[in-house]
Enzyme design. Structure first.
Site, PDB file in Angstrom:
ATOM      1  N   SER A  95      13.945  -3.105  -1.588  1.00 29.61           N
ATOM      2  CA  SER A  95      14.369  -3.708  -0.327  1.00 29.61           C
ATOM      3  C   SER A  95      15.868  -3.480  -0.094  1.00 29.61           C
ATOM      4  O   SER A  95      16.313  -2.348  -0.007  1.00 29.61           O
ATOM      5  CB  SER A  95      14.001  -5.192  -0.330  1.00 29.61           C
ATOM      6  N   ASP A 225       3.529  -3.544   4.420  1.00 28.22           N
ATOM      7  CA  ASP A 225       4.828  -4.202   4.277  1.00 28.22           C
ATOM      8  C   ASP A 225       5.191  -4.856   5.601  1.00 28.22           C
ATOM      9  O   ASP A 225       5.456  -4.173   6.590  1.00 28.22           O
ATOM     10  CB  ASP A 225       5.879  -3.163   3.877  1.00 28.22           C
ATOM     11  N   HIS A 254       5.373  -6.211   0.818  1.00 30.01           N
ATOM     12  CA  HIS A 254       6.782  -5.948   0.523  1.00 30.01           C
ATOM     13  C   HIS A 254       7.123  -6.375  -0.901  1.00 30.01           C
ATOM     14  O   HIS A 254       7.749  -5.626  -1.653  1.00 30.01           O
ATOM     15  CB  HIS A 254       7.661  -6.697   1.526  1.00 30.01           C
TER      16      HIS A 254
END
Length: 274
Positions: A95, A225, A254
């Site tokens: 991320s 995601d 995610h």
């Protein structure tokens, strides 16, 4: 606890396990190095020196009001790497951490000859926010809403966010413990750092960093995601790098958890060996 002091005097916490070629993990927002606990053991067991740090303002690192931007995050990571004198590094970022390792590799790691390979998972590059130059991005109002949630009731916001983060709202089997741990890590982040990091992960443009990479990069992402849409992230990033491998995980969210975590870790270990 082990800390490294950055050039501007901020104390950055790090943890490490094992010996061998260094593998450096960079966590997502609003988490900490605790998000990598499983990987620290797995990679150490596989013969690597596994290292993870808490980004400034996050986890056990100093609670910062300033410097909560991507360039400073990369300088902080560079301070850790230099303090530990790491070389031949495998960088792994999730991320926001995916953006951090891409920029670090392009602007510090490659020029210094320290980086061997890069891996990203659900990473924010090339850029998340919508603009004239990036019409497919997410509207700024999405990120304004995140900031408002953090500022008004961060504790409840972390609880709510854990549902989409791990895909529980799409029927994935996610334990209450995993959700609680997301909340726990979120509650450790300094509010100012959490707030400012939204701009860092959403508005930083990593296009030139991706283009500058010459080391191999493995770009991983789940196609479900809900936090970083794959069409704006991995599917664009793979077109910008010189030596990239794309790995898409069907139905994966995610957050790195459950069967997705098992497959992802196995794939990364296999890729970095080759």
């Amino acid at each position: 606890m082990p800390f490294v002091t950055t050039p501007d005097g901020v104390e950055i916490y790090y943890t490490e396990q094992g010996t061998g070629q260094p593998v450096v993990f960079s966590h997502g927002w609003p988490l900490s190095s605790d998000a990598w606990q499983v990987e620290l053991k797995k990679f150490a067991d596989a013969g690597y020196r596994a290292i993870a740090h808490d980004r400034r303002g996050h986890g056990r690192s100093e609670k910062t009001y300033s410097g909560n931007d991507m360039d400073t995050y990369c300088r902080d990571l560079n301070a850790v790497v230099e303090a530990l004198d790491l070389r031949d590094i495998i960088l792994i970022g999730h991320s926001t951490g995916g953006g951090e390792v891409v920029r670090y590799a392009a602007q510090y790691g490659q020029p210094q000859g320290r980086v061997a390979k890069v891996v990203t998972a659900g990473a924010v590059p090339p850029i998340m926010v919508k603009s004239d130059a990036n019409p497919d991005g997410l509207p700024i109002e999405v990120f304004d809403g995140i900031r408002a949630g953090v500022l008004s009731d961060a504790s409840q916001f972390w609880k709510d966010l854990s549902e989409s983060f791990f895909g529980a709202n799409h029927g994935r089997d996610v334990s209450q413990g995993a959700k609680d741990d997301f909340w726990r890590q979120g509650m450790l982040v300094n509010l100012a750092a959490a707030y400012d990091c939204v701009k860092a992960f959403s508005e930083t443009d990593f296009t030139e960093d991706l283009k500058a990479l010459t080391v191999p990069i493995l770009i991983c992402q789940g196609d479900d995601d809900q936090i970083v849409p794959i069409k704006d992230a991995a599917l664009k990033s793979i077109k910008l790098v010189k030596d990239g491998t794309l790995k898409v995980y069907e139905g994966a969210p995610h957050g790195i958890q459950g069967d997705y975590q098992q497959k992802l870790d196995a794939d990364i270990l296999e890729w970095i060996k080759n």
